[in-house]
Design a protein around this motif. Structure first.
Motif, PDB file in Angstrom:
ATOM      1  N   VAL A 296      87.193   1.047  31.188  1.00  0.00           N
ATOM      2  CA  VAL A 296      86.284   1.817  32.072  1.00  0.00           C
ATOM      3  C   VAL A 296      87.008   2.252  33.334  1.00  0.00           C
ATOM      4  O   VAL A 296      86.776   3.342  33.860  1.00  0.00           O
ATOM      5  CB  VAL A 296      84.993   1.071  32.465  1.00  0.00           C
ATOM      6  CG1 VAL A 296      84.036   0.991  31.307  1.00  0.00           C
ATOM      7  CG2 VAL A 296      85.239  -0.286  33.053  1.00  0.00           C
ATOM      8  N   ALA A 297      87.913   1.395  33.837  1.00  0.00           N
ATOM      9  CA  ALA A 297      88.599   1.738  35.079  1.00  0.00           C
ATOM     10  C   ALA A 297      89.566   2.900  34.870  1.00  0.00           C
ATOM     11  O   ALA A 297      89.847   3.652  35.796  1.00  0.00           O
ATOM     12  CB  ALA A 297      89.338   0.524  35.621  1.00  0.00           C
ATOM     13  N   ALA A 298      90.071   3.059  33.634  1.00  0.00           N
ATOM     14  CA  ALA A 298      91.051   4.112  33.374  1.00  0.00           C
ATOM     15  C   ALA A 298      90.421   5.486  33.181  1.00  0.00           C
ATOM     16  O   ALA A 298      91.110   6.501  33.251  1.00  0.00           O
ATOM     17  CB  ALA A 298      91.860   3.741  32.133  1.00  0.00           C
ATOM     18  N   GLU A 299      89.118   5.542  32.942  1.00  0.00           N
ATOM     19  CA  GLU A 299      88.466   6.833  32.717  1.00  0.00           C
ATOM     20  C   GLU A 299      88.480   7.660  34.001  1.00  0.00           C
ATOM     21  O   GLU A 299      88.300   7.120  35.091  1.00  0.00           O
ATOM     22  CB  GLU A 299      87.008   6.619  32.290  1.00  0.00           C
ATOM     23  CG  GLU A 299      86.835   6.247  30.849  1.00  0.00           C
ATOM     24  CD  GLU A 299      87.208   7.358  29.891  1.00  0.00           C
ATOM     25  OE1 GLU A 299      86.614   8.448  29.974  1.00  0.00           O
ATOM     26  OE2 GLU A 299      88.111   7.127  29.059  1.00  0.00           O
ATOM     27  N   PRO A 300      88.672   8.986  33.880  1.00  0.00           N
ATOM     28  CA  PRO A 300      88.615   9.818  35.095  1.00  0.00           C
ATOM     29  C   PRO A 300      87.216   9.798  35.710  1.00  0.00           C
ATOM     30  O   PRO A 300      86.217   9.656  35.005  1.00  0.00           O
ATOM     31  CB  PRO A 300      88.978  11.212  34.587  1.00  0.00           C
ATOM     32  CG  PRO A 300      88.783  11.166  33.111  1.00  0.00           C
ATOM     33  CD  PRO A 300      88.983   9.758  32.676  1.00  0.00           C
TER      34      PRO A 300
ATOM     35  N   THR B 274      79.933   4.902  32.800  1.00  0.00           N
ATOM     36  CA  THR B 274      81.044   4.826  31.847  1.00  0.00           C
ATOM     37  C   THR B 274      80.975   3.455  31.182  1.00  0.00           C
ATOM     38  O   THR B 274      80.854   2.442  31.863  1.00  0.00           O
ATOM     39  CB  THR B 274      82.376   5.009  32.584  1.00  0.00           C
ATOM     40  OG1 THR B 274      82.286   6.206  33.353  1.00  0.00           O
ATOM     41  CG2 THR B 274      83.523   5.121  31.613  1.00  0.00           C
ATOM     42  N   VAL B 275      81.022   3.455  29.863  1.00  0.00           N
ATOM     43  CA  VAL B 275      80.781   2.223  29.117  1.00  0.00           C
ATOM     44  C   VAL B 275      81.952   1.910  28.199  1.00  0.00           C
ATOM     45  O   VAL B 275      82.446   2.795  27.497  1.00  0.00           O
ATOM     46  CB  VAL B 275      79.508   2.355  28.249  1.00  0.00           C
ATOM     47  CG1 VAL B 275      79.158   1.032  27.602  1.00  0.00           C
ATOM     48  CG2 VAL B 275      78.349   2.881  29.071  1.00  0.00           C
ATOM     49  N   ALA B 276      82.368   0.653  28.218  1.00  0.00           N
ATOM     50  CA  ALA B 276      83.301   0.175  27.193  1.00  0.00           C
ATOM     51  C   ALA B 276      82.657  -1.051  26.577  1.00  0.00           C
ATOM     52  O   ALA B 276      82.242  -1.963  27.289  1.00  0.00           O
ATOM     53  CB  ALA B 276      84.650  -0.179  27.799  1.00  0.00           C
ATOM     54  N   GLN B 277      82.510  -1.039  25.269  1.00  0.00           N
ATOM     55  CA  GLN B 277      81.774  -2.127  24.637  1.00  0.00           C
ATOM     56  C   GLN B 277      82.540  -2.734  23.484  1.00  0.00           C
ATOM     57  O   GLN B 277      83.237  -2.050  22.738  1.00  0.00           O
ATOM     58  CB  GLN B 277      80.400  -1.603  24.178  1.00  0.00           C
ATOM     59  CG  GLN B 277      79.487  -2.741  23.744  1.00  0.00           C
ATOM     60  CD  GLN B 277      78.043  -2.283  23.643  1.00  0.00           C
ATOM     61  OE1 GLN B 277      77.617  -1.412  24.379  1.00  0.00           O
ATOM     62  NE2 GLN B 277      77.308  -2.870  22.734  1.00  0.00           N
TER      63      GLN B 277
ATOM     64  N   ARG C 246      79.182   8.119  29.450  1.00  0.00           N
ATOM     65  CA  ARG C 246      80.510   8.397  28.908  1.00  0.00           C
ATOM     66  C   ARG C 246      80.992   7.123  28.222  1.00  0.00           C
ATOM     67  O   ARG C 246      81.034   6.059  28.841  1.00  0.00           O
ATOM     68  CB  ARG C 246      81.422   8.760  30.071  1.00  0.00           C
ATOM     69  CG  ARG C 246      82.842   9.088  29.681  1.00  0.00           C
ATOM     70  CD  ARG C 246      83.730   8.973  30.903  1.00  0.00           C
ATOM     71  NE  ARG C 246      83.634  10.123  31.770  1.00  0.00           N
ATOM     72  CZ  ARG C 246      84.546  11.109  31.799  1.00  0.00           C
ATOM     73  NH1 ARG C 246      85.581  11.060  31.010  1.00  0.00           N
ATOM     74  NH2 ARG C 246      84.413  12.117  32.626  1.00  0.00           N
ATOM     75  N   ILE C 247      81.318   7.237  26.944  1.00  0.00           N
ATOM     76  CA  ILE C 247      81.795   6.067  26.208  1.00  0.00           C
ATOM     77  C   ILE C 247      83.316   6.035  26.347  1.00  0.00           C
ATOM     78  O   ILE C 247      84.013   6.884  25.782  1.00  0.00           O
ATOM     79  CB  ILE C 247      81.399   6.136  24.717  1.00  0.00           C
ATOM     80  CG1 ILE C 247      79.915   6.475  24.532  1.00  0.00           C
ATOM     81  CG2 ILE C 247      81.786   4.838  23.997  1.00  0.00           C
ATOM     82  CD1 ILE C 247      78.946   5.392  24.778  1.00  0.00           C
ATOM     83  N   ALA C 248      83.803   5.073  27.113  1.00  0.00           N
ATOM     84  CA  ALA C 248      85.243   4.982  27.310  1.00  0.00           C
ATOM     85  C   ALA C 248      85.893   4.384  26.071  1.00  0.00           C
ATOM     86  O   ALA C 248      86.973   4.814  25.665  1.00  0.00           O
ATOM     87  CB  ALA C 248      85.555   4.126  28.530  1.00  0.00           C
TER      88      ALA C 248
END
Lengths: 775, 288
Positions: free
Chosen positions: A431-435, A658-661, A719-721
C-alpha cells in the motif's frame, strides 16, 4: 433511457454468452448467476412471496427500554373484524417453572424471549403479534392491544451494568475474559495512552425482514425466509415452538443484503406460531423502523489502552481494558469478546500483554454478529495507539508498523502461533508503494469534489489533505472449539452438474464459487446450484467467512469423488491408474496426452452422485488467562486512506482507499474486489456516518433518512494495490476469507488520515463534524 | 381526484375540504407509509401543466408554479434567473427525489431543514393561495411562521420571487458528501437596487431566521458603487454576527434558564461555528 432488455443484453455480452467464451473454473471471474435478475429487478425476495388465502402478521413492540409488564389485554384486538389470531408469550411452550417465559432462544446462550414474558429489556422488543386478513387491519389490531407497563429504570451506560441490579436472571455480565502473558512489571521507555469509543453500527440491510409461513398437514410449518443459517434457524424455531426439528422446514428465499445473521429468531418463531394458530399461510414484512429495532447491531465499545515501547518503537507491553455493550441479550457477545481480546494487540508482536475484557448486558438494542465483530473495535484502538507512538517518536507511521509487524510463526498474545501465512510487512509495503492520488493544485482545471459534496459549502482554502495507514486482522470460521462442518452433494447427469448444499449465498458469492469449483474438478461447464433449504444436509451459517473454506471444501471433495467414479472405468480401459488422467478444456486426457476422450462422451447416459463433508482442524477455548489455540486461521489486510477535510466545517471526504489483502489464493478475482469494495464502503460508513443513536435506550434515528448509509458520493475510489497469494496450506484451495477484514481495517485507516489532516486525536467513531474542526 | 386544470383542482378542494393536494408526494407518501397520515382523499396536481413552469410579471418579478420540480429549478436557464434557488434545488436530495419533489411541496411541508425555504425567505418571496372564486397573496415568512397559514380548501399555486439581477448564494452544511438533510444552511442575496444584503439561516430553528441587524450592518460595509468590495475582516465579523443572532445560548440545552446563566451550551457553540463559516463563505462568494 436504456430499457431493461438493453441492460440484459449488455450484461449477457459481458458474461460472455455472445462471443468470447464464458470464464470457466477457479481463478477466473465469471458473472454471478443472479446478477442479471437482480439488476433487472425480477429477482424474488421474501417480501415478494405470495400464497393463496394468506393472512398478514404484525407485531406489537415495547415503547420502553425497560419495563415490567403487569398485564396484556388482547380482547379489543381479537374483537376487531378481520383479526384471526393474537399471540403473546402465553401461547408459547411454558418455561421450566410452568409459567410462560417467552421461549428464550439465541445463537450461543438462549436468553432472548420470542415474545416478552413479564419484562421488556429493550426498546422495540416484541410483546405480541396479530394475524389479520389485511396488513392495515393487523396494524390496527396491534394498536388495540392494551399493555399495562410499569416503567423501570433503564441501564444504558455499559459501565453502569456492573453495579446495576440484574436485568435478566442470567445477570448483567455476558463474559469477562482476562488475557495475561509475559512480565506484568515490564515497562517501556515510551508510554502512550488512549481512550477509544466506537458507536453503534447497524447492518441496515436493503430489504427489511420479511417472510412467509405455511402450515403443513402434519402439524408442522414451512418457513420461507431469507435465512443465512437454515439449519440453525430451523432448530431454534422448532425448539421454541416445542416441535421436533423435522416438522419445521426452512426454505431460503432471496437474501436482500446480509452482513450479519439475517433473520431474528423472534420474527420467524412468531410467524410460524401465527401460521400454526390460524392454520393459514401468514406473511409478515417489517417496517424499516421495526427492522432497526429488532435485528442486532455492532457492539458499541469503550477501549482503554496503554502501549509501552522502547526508544526504537518496538512494543514492550500492551495493557488494555475493553468493554463491549452487548445490549439486552447475549447473542454472540461472548464470541465477539474473544476476538476483541485475542486481537487486542493487532498484527504485531508484543511479549507482554495484559488485557481485561468484558461484554455486558444493558437496556440498549441487542448487539450481535457483523463483519469482524470484536476485531474491528480493537483494530481502531491499537492502530490509533500506533499512530500516537509514531507521533511521539517522530517516526513514519508505516515504519513503526513495519518494526513491530507479525510474521508467519510468530505467537499471538493468546499463545497460539500464527501458522498460516502472515504477510503483514509485505501488505504494508504494497500500500505504501502505490502512487498517491493527485492534489487539486496539480490539476486546477478539473472539477474537484470537495468535502460537503457537489454544490456544497466546501471552500478549497479550508481543505486539508491527510493520509493514514492501518493494518488489521480477523479470524475465519468458528472459534474456541466450535464444531465447524459443512456437507455438499454433487450430482452429474449427462452434460450438466448440480450442487446441493445448504450454504446460503447471501450475496457473498458462494454459488458462483461452487460453480467454479465443480467446473475445475469435473470439466463440466453447466453447473446448477440448487436453492438452499433445511431438508438438505447441514452446511452451517453464512458468517465468519466460513463457506469458502468449509462448504467450498465439501463441494470440492464431493466433486472429486464424482471425478473418481467417472475416471475409474476410463482409466481401466486405458490400462492406467486414475491419477494419470487429467481433465482440462472439456477433455479427459492421459498424462502423456496420447489417449483421451471428451468429458461429454465419458458422461453420456451416466448419473453420478457423491456427498462429502469438510471439517477443518479443531480449536480450543481460551482459558482463564486468555491462552489457547482458539482460531483456525487468520486473514490480514493493510490500507491507506487519503481524506480531504474542511477544517472549518469538519466535513470529511474520503478521496481514496488503497488496499492490500492477504487472500491466500484468488479464486475469483473480480468477486474478491467486489467484497473489498463492500467492506471499505461499510468501514467508511462506520468511520464517518453510521451511528444508530439511543437516548435513554430509545432509538433516535431508526430510518434510512436518520441513519446515514454511505451513498455513491461518500464512497471513495478503491484501489487494490495487491491481492497477496500466499497459500494457506490447510485451507480449501489455500484461500482465505475476504469479506470481513476490509471492514475491520477501513475505519482505523480513515481515522488515521483524519488525524493526519487535522492534528486532532480522533478517539471516537464515527468521526462527527465537530471532531474534525481544527481552527 | 386528478384535475386537469387549476380551476378544477380548486373546485375539487372546495368540494372535499379534507382532501390533501399531492404533487411529488416525496414527503406525503413517507408519512402515509409510516402510518402517520391517512388522507381521506387526494387531489393529484400532476396533470396541471400550467403549475410546472413560470412567467414574468411587471419586469421585476418571476411567478413560479408550485409544481416546479427541484430538477427543473436546477437547469441553467432557471439558475440564471434565481441562482440561490437553483443551488438549493440541486442539493435538496438524491435525483429520484429532485425529479418529482416540487417547490410548492417543499413550502407546504415546511420542514425545518427544507432547502428552498431560507432562499425564499431571503428573497422575501410571497405565495398565492387560491380557493374557489378567490385568491390571496401571503409572504412566505408569514406562511412558515404560522402567522397566516394555509386555510382549508386553499391550494398553493404560485410563488412570487423578485428578480434581483445580482449574485445569490445558498450554502448548506451536512457533514457528508452525498445528499443529506442540512444541519445548517445559509441563503444570502444581494439587492443592489436597494443597496441591501438579505440573509436567512435554515435548519437551526423550526423556520428560517433573518438576522436583520447583521444584514443592515454589512450592507453599510459594502462599496455598492464600485466593485462591491468588502474588508475580509467585515466578512468574518458578519459570519459571527449572523451566528450569534440565529443561535441562542440555550440551543440544544435542556433547561434553558440554567444554560443562559452559564454561557452558550456546547451545542450552541458548535452550531454557531458552522453558521458563521457558512455566512462568511456565502458573503465572500456573493461579493467575489
Amino acid at each position: 433511457m436504456t430499457s431493461p432488455t438493453d441492460i440484459g443484453a449488455a450484461l449477457q455480452q459481458d458474461g460472455g454468452e455472445g462471443g468470447a467464451p464464458e470464464p470457466f473454473g477457479l481463478g477466473s471471474s465469471p458473472l454471478r448467476s443472479d446478477a442479471l435478475p437482480k439488476a433487472l429487478g425480477i429477482y424474488p425476495y421474501a417480501a415478494d412471496l405470495w400464497a393463496e388465502g394468506l393472512l398478514w402478521g404484525a407485531v406489537l413492540r415495547s415503547p420502553h427500554p425497560h419495563a415490567r409488564i403487569r398485564g396484556i389485554d388482547t380482547s379489543a384486538a381479537l374483537a376487531l373484524p378481520g383479526v384471526h389470531a393474537v399471540v403473546t408469550a402465553a401461547d408459547l411452550p411454558p418455561g421450566p417453572d410452568g409459567g410462560p417465559d417467552g421461549a428464550p432462544a439465541g445463537p450461543i446462550v438462549a436468553d432472548r424471549p420470542v415474545l416478552a414474558a413479564g419484562v421488556v429489556r429493550h426498546h422495540g422488543e416484541p410483546i405480541a403479534a396479530v394475524a389479520a386478513d389485511h396488513p392495515d387491519t393487523a396494524r390496527l389490531a396491534v394498536g388495540l392491544i392494551a399493555v399495562d407497563y410499569e416503567p423501570l429504570e433503564a441501564v444504558t451506560d455499559p459501565e453502569q451494568a456492573f453495579t446495576a441490579p440484574a436485568l435478566h436472571p442470567d445477570g448483567n455480565l455476558f463474559r469477562h475474559l482476562p488475557l495475561r502473558t509475559g512480565d506484568p512489571d515490564a515497562v517501556g521507555e515510551i508510554v502512550v495512552e488512549g481512550l477509544y469509543q466506537v458507536g453503534r453500527q447497524d447492518p441496515a440491510p436493503l430489504g427489511a425482514e420479511a417472510g412467509l409461513a405455511v402450515p403443513r398437514p402434519d402439524g408442522g410449518v414451512e418457513l420461507h425466509l431469507s435465512s443465512t443459517d437454515p439449519h440453525g434457524d430451523r432448530d431454534r424455531t422448532a425448539a421454541c415452538l416445542g416441535l421436533e426439528p423435522d416438522r419445521v422446514r426452512l426454505v431460503v428465499t432471496g437474501v436482500p443484503g446480509a452482513t450479519t445473521d439475517r433473520e431474528d429468531i423472534s420474527f420467524q418463531v412468531t410467524l410460524a406460531l401465527l401460521a400454526l394458530r390460524t392454520g393459514r399461510p401468514v406473511k409478515m414484512t417489517l417496517t424499516r423502523e421495526e427492522s432497526f429495532q429488532t435485528h442486532t447491531s455492532r457492539h458499541p465499545a469503550l477501549l482503554r489502552y496503554r502501549h509501552h515501547a522502547d526508544a526504537e518503537g518496538t512494543l514492550v507491553k500492551v495493557e488494555a481494558q475493553i468493554l463491549l455493550d452487548g445490549g439486552a441479550y447475549a447473542d454472540v457477545s461472548a464470541e465477539a469478546l474473544a476476538a476483541a481480546t485475542a486481537f487486542s494487540v493487532g498484527p504485531y508482536v508484543c511479549p507482554n500483554v495484559f488485557v481485561d475484557a468484558w461484554a455486558v448486558r444493558t437496556n440498549n438494542p441487542p448487539a450481535g454478529r457483523m463483519r469482524g465483530e470484536g476485531a474491528l473495535q480493537a483494530c481502531f484502538a491499537y492502530e490509533s495507539q500506533l499512530d500516537q507512538l509514531a507521533a511521539r517518536l517522530g517516526v513514519d507511521p508505516v515504519e513503526i508498523r513495519r518494526r513491530n509487524a507479525m510474521a508467519t510463526g510468530d505467537p499471538m498474545p493468546t499463545g497460539q502461533a500464527v501458522t498460516c501465512p502472515a504477510p503483514v510487512g509485505a501488505l504494508l509495503e504494497a500500500v505504501a508503494a502505490e502512487p498517491l492520488p493527485a492534489l487539486p493544485v496539480d490539476d486546477p482545471d478539473a472539477e474537484w469534489l470537495l468535502p460537503g459534496g457537489p454544490g456544497g459549502a466546501g471552500d478549497p482554502a479550508a481543505v486539508r489533505r491527510g493520509i493514514g495507514y492501518a493494518v488489521g486482522m480477523v479470524h475465519m470460521l468458528g472459534a474456541e472449539g466450535e464444531d465447524e462442518v459443512s456437507t455438499a452433494t454433487v450430482r452429474v447427469s449427462g452434460d450438466h452438474a448440480t450442487v446441493i448444499c445448504a450454504a446460503v449465498d447471501s450475496g457473498q458469492g458462494f454459488a458462483t464459487l461452487a460453480r467454479q469449483i465443480v467446473q475445475t474438478v469435473l470439466g463440466v461447464s453447466e453447473v446448477y446450484i440448487a436453492p438452499a433449504d433445511s431438508d438438505q444436509s447441514i452446511a452451517g451459517p453464512s458468517a465468519r467467512g466460513r463457506h469458502t473454506w468449509v462448504s467450498g471444501g465439501a463441494v470440492e471433495r464431493a466433486a472429486l469423488m464424482v471425478r473418481h467414479q467417472l475416471l475409474q472405468p476410463i482409466a481401466a480401459n486405458f490400462g492406467m491408474s486414475v491419477e494419470l488422467l487429467q481433465i482440462a478444456d472439456g477433455k479427459i486426457t492421459s498424462y502423456d496426452g496420447v489417449l483421451g476422450m471428451p468429458v461429454a462422451e465419458a458422461l453420456e447416459g451416466k448419473e453420478l452422485w457423491a456427498t462429502a463433508q469438510c471439517r477443518p482442524h479443531p480449536t480450543e477455548p481460551l482459558d482463564e488467562s486468555g491462552q489457547g489455540d482458539a482460531f483456525v486461521s487468520i486473514a490480514f489486510c493493510a490500507m491507506r486512506a487519503v481524506v480531504d477535510v474542511d477544517i472549518e466545517l469538519g466535513a470529511v471526504r474520503v478521496v481514496e482507499m488503497t488496499v492490500a489483502q492477504d487472500v491466500g489464493r484468488a479464486l475469483n478475482p473480480r468477486q474478491i474486489e467486489d467484497r473489498i469494495e463492500a467492506g471499505v464502503a461499510q468501514g467508511v460508513g462506520l468511520a464517518l456516518l453510521e451511528d444508530l443513536r439511543t437516548e435513554g435506550g430509545v432509538l433516535q434515528n431508526p430510518s434510512l433518512t436518520g441513519y446515514r448509509l454511505p451513498t455513491a458520493l461518500d464512497t471513495p475510489e478503491v484501489r487494490i494495490a495487491a491481492l497477496l497469494e500466499e497459500r494457506d496450506v490447510v485451507a480449501t484451495f489455500g484461500a482465505k476469507a475476504v469479506s470481513a477484514v476490509p471492514a475491520v481495517v477501513a475505519p482505523a485507516a480513515v481515522a488515521a488520515a483524519v488525524r493526519a489532516a487535522t492534528g486532532l486525536p480522533v478517539g471516537r467513531l464515527p468521526i462527527r463534524p465537530e471532531d474534525a474542526v481544527a481552527v | 381526484m386528478l384535475p386537469a386544470s387549476l380551476d378544477e383542482a380548486v373546485d375539487a378542494l372546495a368540494a372535499t375540504p379534507a382532501a390533501v393536494p399531492v404533487a411529488g408526494a416525496t414527503d406525503l407518501m413517507e408519512a402515509v407509509n409510516a402510518g402517520r397520515l391517512r388522507p381521506a382523499a387526494l387531489v393529484g396536481l400532476g396533470r396541471i401543466t400550467e403549475l410546472r413552469g413560470w412567467r414574468y410579471e411587471d419586469g421585476g418579478t418571476a411567478v413560479l408554479g408550485a409544481g416546479l420540480t427541484h430538477a427543473r429549478m436546477d437547469r441553467p436557464d432557471f439558475a440564471a434567473l434565481i441562482p440561490a434557488l437553483a443551488d438549493a434545488a440541486r442539493t435538496a436530495g438524491p435525483p429520484q427525489v429532485r425529479n418529482v419533489g416540487t417547490l410548492g411541496g417543499n413550502i407546504v411541508t415546511a420542514a425545518p431543514a427544507g432547502d428552498t425555504l431560507p432562499v425564499l425567505t431571503a428573497l422575501e418571496a410571497s405565495v398565492t393561495l387560491a380557493r374557489a372564486g378567490a385568491s390571496r397573496e401571503v409572504p412566505v415568512s408569514h406562511l412558515l411562521t404560522g402567522l397566516d397559514p394555509v386555510r382549508p380548501g386553499e391550494l398553493l399555486t404560485w410563488v412570487r420571487v423578485p428578480l434581483l439581477h445580482a449574485p445569490q448564494v445558498f450554502l448548506k452544511a451536512t457533514g457528508r458528501s452525498g445528499p443529506a438533510r442540512a444541519t445548517a444552511s445559509v441563503a444570502l442575496v444581494l439587492d443592489p437596487a436597494r443597496r441591501a444584503v438579505r440573509c436567512a439561516v435554515g435548519a437551526v430553528a423550526p423556520v428560517p431566521l433573518r438576522p436583520l441587524e447583521a444584514e443592515a450592518w454589512v450592507a453599510g460595509c459594502i462599496d455598492w458603487d464600485g466593485s462591491r468590495e468588502i474588508d475580509p475582516a467585515a466578512t468574518a465579523a458578519f459570519g459571527e454576527y449572523v451566528a450569534a443572532a440565529c443561535v441562542p445560548d440555550s440551543y440544544g440545552a435542556e433547561g434553558a434558564w440554567e444554560a443562559v446563566t452559564e454561557g452558550p451550551s456546547a451545542a450552541a457553540v458548535r452550531l454557531r461555528r458552522t453558521v458563521s463559516v457558512l455566512a462568511r463563505r456565502a458573503l465572500g462568494r456573493a461579493l467575489k
